[in-house]
Design a protein around this motif. Structure first.
Motif, PDB file in Angstrom:
ATOM      1  N   ALA A 188      -5.057   2.680  16.480  1.00 27.44           N
ATOM      2  CA  ALA A 188      -4.839   1.233  16.556  1.00 27.44           C
ATOM      3  C   ALA A 188      -6.155   0.490  16.765  1.00 27.44           C
ATOM      4  CB  ALA A 188      -3.874   0.919  17.691  1.00 27.44           C
ATOM      5  N   GLY A 189      -7.054   1.060  17.574  1.00 24.81           N
ATOM      6  CA  GLY A 189      -8.331   0.402  17.832  1.00 24.81           C
ATOM      7  C   GLY A 189      -9.151   0.242  16.573  1.00 24.81           C
ATOM      8  N   GLN A 190      -9.162   1.278  15.737  1.00 28.70           N
ATOM      9  CA  GLN A 190      -9.958   1.180  14.510  1.00 28.70           C
ATOM     10  C   GLN A 190      -9.353   0.190  13.535  1.00 28.70           C
ATOM     11  OE1 GLN A 190     -11.395   4.669  12.693  1.00 28.70           O
ATOM     12  NE2 GLN A 190     -11.747   5.760  14.606  1.00 28.70           N
ATOM     13  N   VAL A 191      -7.995   0.147  13.463  1.00 25.73           N
ATOM     14  CA  VAL A 191      -7.346  -0.842  12.587  1.00 25.73           C
ATOM     15  C   VAL A 191      -7.727  -2.244  13.038  1.00 25.73           C
ATOM     16  CG1 VAL A 191      -5.145  -1.783  11.855  1.00 25.73           C
ATOM     17  CG2 VAL A 191      -5.449   0.666  11.994  1.00 25.73           C
ATOM     18  N   PHE A 192      -7.713  -2.448  14.353  1.00 18.32           N
ATOM     19  CA  PHE A 192      -8.068  -3.761  14.884  1.00 18.32           C
ATOM     20  C   PHE A 192      -9.506  -4.101  14.537  1.00 18.32           C
ATOM     21  CE2 PHE A 192      -7.799  -7.286  17.664  1.00 18.32           C
ATOM     22  CZ  PHE A 192      -6.454  -7.487  17.854  1.00 18.32           C
ATOM     23  N   ALA A 193     -10.390  -3.094  14.603  1.00 21.97           N
ATOM     24  CA  ALA A 193     -11.795  -3.334  14.260  1.00 21.97           C
ATOM     25  C   ALA A 193     -11.934  -3.762  12.807  1.00 21.97           C
ATOM     26  CB  ALA A 193     -12.622  -2.088  14.537  1.00 21.97           C
ATOM     27  N   ILE A 194     -11.110  -3.167  11.926  1.00 19.64           N
ATOM     28  CA  ILE A 194     -11.158  -3.573  10.514  1.00 19.64           C
ATOM     29  C   ILE A 194     -10.764  -5.037  10.375  1.00 19.64           C
ATOM     30  CG2 ILE A 194     -10.032  -3.250   8.284  1.00 19.64           C
ATOM     31  CD1 ILE A 194      -9.923  -0.321   8.852  1.00 19.64           C
ATOM     32  N   PHE A 195      -9.701  -5.452  11.107  1.00 22.48           N
ATOM     33  CA  PHE A 195      -9.300  -6.853  11.013  1.00 22.48           C
ATOM     34  C   PHE A 195     -10.392  -7.765  11.560  1.00 22.48           C
ATOM     35  CE2 PHE A 195      -4.873  -5.100  10.883  1.00 22.48           C
ATOM     36  CZ  PHE A 195      -4.682  -5.452   9.573  1.00 22.48           C
ATOM     37  N   ILE A 196     -11.102  -7.311  12.606  1.00 24.14           N
ATOM     38  CA  ILE A 196     -12.181  -8.150  13.146  1.00 24.14           C
ATOM     39  C   ILE A 196     -13.288  -8.307  12.116  1.00 24.14           C
ATOM     40  CG2 ILE A 196     -14.015  -8.222  14.856  1.00 24.14           C
ATOM     41  CD1 ILE A 196     -12.183  -7.498  16.919  1.00 24.14           C
ATOM     42  N   ILE A 197     -13.604  -7.211  11.376  1.00 18.86           N
ATOM     43  CA  ILE A 197     -14.621  -7.323  10.331  1.00 18.86           C
ATOM     44  C   ILE A 197     -14.183  -8.325   9.274  1.00 18.86           C
ATOM     45  CG2 ILE A 197     -15.736  -6.064   8.456  1.00 18.86           C
ATOM     46  CD1 ILE A 197     -15.926  -3.667  10.192  1.00 18.86           C
ATOM     47  N   THR A 198     -12.874  -8.284   8.907  1.00 22.30           N
ATOM     48  CA  THR A 198     -12.349  -9.239   7.929  1.00 22.30           C
ATOM     49  C   THR A 198     -12.522 -10.675   8.415  1.00 22.30           C
ATOM     50  OG1 THR A 198     -10.647  -7.576   7.568  1.00 22.30           O
ATOM     51  CG2 THR A 198     -10.369  -9.690   6.474  1.00 22.30           C
ATOM     52  N   VAL A 199     -12.124 -10.905   9.679  1.00 24.65           N
ATOM     53  CA  VAL A 199     -12.213 -12.262  10.212  1.00 24.65           C
ATOM     54  C   VAL A 199     -13.672 -12.694  10.289  1.00 24.65           C
ATOM     55  CG1 VAL A 199     -11.784 -13.650  12.251  1.00 24.65           C
ATOM     56  CG2 VAL A 199     -10.044 -12.111  11.425  1.00 24.65           C
ATOM     57  N   ALA A 200     -14.572 -11.746  10.617  1.00 26.83           N
ATOM     58  CA  ALA A 200     -15.991 -12.088  10.679  1.00 26.83           C
ATOM     59  C   ALA A 200     -16.499 -12.514   9.319  1.00 26.83           C
ATOM     60  CB  ALA A 200     -16.791 -10.894  11.193  1.00 26.83           C
ATOM     61  N   ALA A 201     -16.035 -11.832   8.263  1.00 29.70           N
ATOM     62  CA  ALA A 201     -16.468 -12.211   6.917  1.00 29.70           C
ATOM     63  C   ALA A 201     -15.979 -13.614   6.583  1.00 29.70           C
ATOM     64  CB  ALA A 201     -15.943 -11.198   5.903  1.00 29.70           C
ATOM     65  N   ALA A 202     -14.704 -13.889   6.869  1.00 34.06           N
ATOM     66  CA  ALA A 202     -14.162 -15.218   6.591  1.00 34.06           C
ATOM     67  C   ALA A 202     -14.918 -16.280   7.374  1.00 34.06           C
ATOM     68  CB  ALA A 202     -12.678 -15.248   6.942  1.00 34.06           C
ATOM     69  N   GLU A 203     -15.181 -15.983   8.661  1.00 33.32           N
ATOM     70  CA  GLU A 203     -15.864 -16.937   9.527  1.00 33.32           C
ATOM     71  C   GLU A 203     -17.274 -17.211   9.019  1.00 33.32           C
ATOM     72  OE1 GLU A 203     -17.702 -14.952  12.536  1.00 33.32           O
ATOM     73  OE2 GLU A 203     -19.047 -16.643  12.368  1.00 33.32           O
ATOM     74  N   ALA A 204     -17.973 -16.152   8.582  1.00 32.51           N
ATOM     75  CA  ALA A 204     -19.326 -16.341   8.084  1.00 32.51           C
ATOM     76  C   ALA A 204     -19.323 -17.212   6.837  1.00 32.51           C
ATOM     77  CB  ALA A 204     -19.965 -14.988   7.787  1.00 32.51           C
ATOM     78  N   ALA A 205     -18.381 -16.951   5.910  1.00 30.87           N
ATOM     79  CA  ALA A 205     -18.350 -17.725   4.670  1.00 30.87           C
ATOM     80  C   ALA A 205     -18.103 -19.203   4.951  1.00 30.87           C
ATOM     81  CB  ALA A 205     -17.272 -17.166   3.746  1.00 30.87           C
ATOM     82  N   VAL A 206     -17.052 -19.499   5.758  1.00 24.68           N
ATOM     83  CA  VAL A 206     -16.729 -20.901   6.030  1.00 24.68           C
ATOM     84  C   VAL A 206     -17.834 -21.553   6.857  1.00 24.68           C
ATOM     85  CG1 VAL A 206     -15.090 -22.437   7.118  1.00 24.68           C
ATOM     86  CG2 VAL A 206     -14.282 -20.501   5.824  1.00 24.68           C
ATOM     87  N   GLY A 207     -18.350 -20.816   7.861  1.00 25.24           N
ATOM     88  CA  GLY A 207     -19.401 -21.373   8.717  1.00 25.24           C
ATOM     89  C   GLY A 207     -20.628 -21.738   7.908  1.00 25.24           C
ATOM     90  N   LEU A 208     -21.043 -20.850   7.009  1.00 27.39           N
ATOM     91  CA  LEU A 208     -22.243 -21.131   6.231  1.00 27.39           C
ATOM     92  C   LEU A 208     -22.003 -22.275   5.254  1.00 27.39           C
ATOM     93  CD1 LEU A 208     -23.522 -17.539   5.739  1.00 27.39           C
ATOM     94  CD2 LEU A 208     -24.329 -19.290   7.278  1.00 27.39           C
ATOM     95  N   ALA A 209     -20.775 -22.357   4.695  1.00 26.46           N
ATOM     96  CA  ALA A 209     -20.482 -23.489   3.815  1.00 26.46           C
ATOM     97  C   ALA A 209     -20.581 -24.797   4.581  1.00 26.46           C
ATOM     98  CB  ALA A 209     -19.089 -23.327   3.211  1.00 26.46           C
ATOM     99  N   ILE A 210     -20.063 -24.813   5.811  1.00 28.67           N
ATOM    100  CA  ILE A 210     -20.141 -26.034   6.624  1.00 28.67           C
ATOM    101  C   ILE A 210     -21.596 -26.370   6.925  1.00 28.67           C
ATOM    102  CG2 ILE A 210     -19.607 -26.980   8.883  1.00 28.67           C
ATOM    103  CD1 ILE A 210     -16.986 -25.489   8.792  1.00 28.67           C
ATOM    104  N   ILE A 211     -22.396 -25.317   7.260  1.00 29.46           N
ATOM    105  CA  ILE A 211     -23.806 -25.565   7.565  1.00 29.46           C
ATOM    106  C   ILE A 211     -24.521 -26.154   6.347  1.00 29.46           C
ATOM    107  CG2 ILE A 211     -25.983 -24.393   8.031  1.00 29.46           C
ATOM    108  CD1 ILE A 211     -24.508 -22.620   9.953  1.00 29.46           C
ATOM    109  N   LEU A 212     -24.222 -25.603   5.157  1.00 28.25           N
ATOM    110  CA  LEU A 212     -24.872 -26.126   3.949  1.00 28.25           C
ATOM    111  C   LEU A 212     -24.463 -27.573   3.699  1.00 28.25           C
ATOM    112  CD1 LEU A 212     -24.902 -23.259   1.323  1.00 28.25           C
ATOM    113  CD2 LEU A 212     -26.682 -24.053   2.857  1.00 28.25           C
ATOM    114  N   ALA A 213     -23.159 -27.878   3.890  1.00 29.67           N
ATOM    115  CA  ALA A 213     -22.703 -29.251   3.679  1.00 29.67           C
ATOM    116  C   ALA A 213     -23.395 -30.200   4.645  1.00 29.67           C
ATOM    117  CB  ALA A 213     -21.187 -29.318   3.839  1.00 29.67           C
ATOM    118  N   ILE A 214     -23.514 -29.774   5.914  1.00 31.29           N
ATOM    119  CA  ILE A 214     -24.176 -30.630   6.900  1.00 31.29           C
ATOM    120  C   ILE A 214     -25.648 -30.806   6.561  1.00 31.29           C
ATOM    121  CG2 ILE A 214     -24.938 -30.685   9.296  1.00 31.29           C
ATOM    122  CD1 ILE A 214     -22.307 -29.603  10.121  1.00 31.29           C
TER     123      ILE A 214
END
Lengths: 166, 109
Positions: free
Chosen positions: B66-92
């Motif tokens: 279960a811990g490793q599955v959760f880690a995979i989901f965290i990596i997914t969320v990190a990727a999504a967060e990085a993409a949206v965060g960087l898009a916001i930074i570029l827009a700003i």
């Protein structure tokens, strides 16, 4: 201590030291490009630590997703914001406050970690995990998997819309 | 305290993960560049991932991985967060020509 345990111990300390030192270097170096490259070193060391924790699939995904994709994205962001590579850090007062908060959280967590009586697994867990993870993701965790897929799609579309030149 | 060169166990990894998390927290609070804050958040997420994978290996749980599955989901969320965060930074950046956080007071009105 047998030889395997000795090697594991040495590998742990080498990569743990590398992760923490390059993490600290990432925090203190003012130049953003250097910061990003230090973070790559940290992420690589963490991938090696995943191998020590018998998480082979995660170690490879760490290299592919973090070092391969996310860090390239970060470097793009650094290069698309020219003139912003060398911004000074926050004022001294906020740095001291941040240091106090981080040190307090570290101290409290370490004291809990060291004093708590963890329920340790009796057998040594050392299996190839890819097949098991795939089975788990498409049986028990299929709903979270689909939500993650939806999240990624939404994030990609959102990023495109936000970053588009009008 | 784990003495140096004792056989590596759960607590070693827990202390390491906590150290990475705290370093990332310090960076997120003390850097002034928005991209540097995002990098620090990635460091925090990695610290948490180390904890999850260590728990998956060393502690008793109903679901073995279960811990490793959760880690995979965290990596997914990190990727999504990085993409949206960087898009916001570029827009700003396009709007204000800076990504220095204390100059980004648009929302102040």
């Amino acid at each position: 201590m047998d030889l395997t345990a000795l090697y594991t111990t040495i590998a742990f300390y080498v990569f743990a030291l590398a992760a923490v030192v390059s993490g600290a270097a990432m925090i203190v170096s003012r130049n953003m490009v250097r910061s990003a490259l230090w973070l790559v070193a940290t992420l690589g060391s963490v991938a090696a630590l995943y191998l020590l924790l018998s998480a082979d699939f995660l170690a490879v995904s760490q290299v592919l997703v973090y070092i391969g994709a996310i860090m390239i994205l970060m470097l793009f962001a650094i290069m698309l914001t020219p003139g912003q590579v060398d911004i000074p850090t926050q004022a001294r007062g906020q740095q001291v406050a941040a240091g106090i908060v981080a040190a307090a959280i570290f101290g409290i967590s370490v004291s809990v970690v060291l004093s708590h009586d963890w329920k340790l697994r009796p057998d040594v867990f050392d299996l190839p995990t890819t097949w098991l993870l795939g089975t788990l993701l498409f049986s028990t965790y299929v709903l979270p998997l689909m939500i993650a897929a939806l999240l990624l799609t939404a994030a990609m579309i959102g990023a495109l819309v936000i970053a588009r030149e009008d | 305290m784990p003495i140096p060169l004792a056989p590596v166990g759960l607590q070693h990894f827990l202390v390491l993960g906590t150290a990475l998390f705290s370093l990332g927290l310090f960076g997120a609070l003390s850097r002034r560049n928005a991209v540097a804050v995002l990098l620090s958040v990635e460091l925090m997420l990695n610290g948490v991932n180390v904890l999850l994978v260590a728990f998956a290996k060393y502690t008793v749980s109903a679901e073995m991985l279960a811990g490793q599955v959760f880690a995979i989901f965290i990596i997914t969320v990190a990727a999504a967060e990085a993409a949206v965060g960087l898009a916001i930074i570029l827009a700003i950046y396009r709007l204000r020509r800076t990504v220095q956080l204390d100059r980004l007071d648009i929302i102040n009105g």
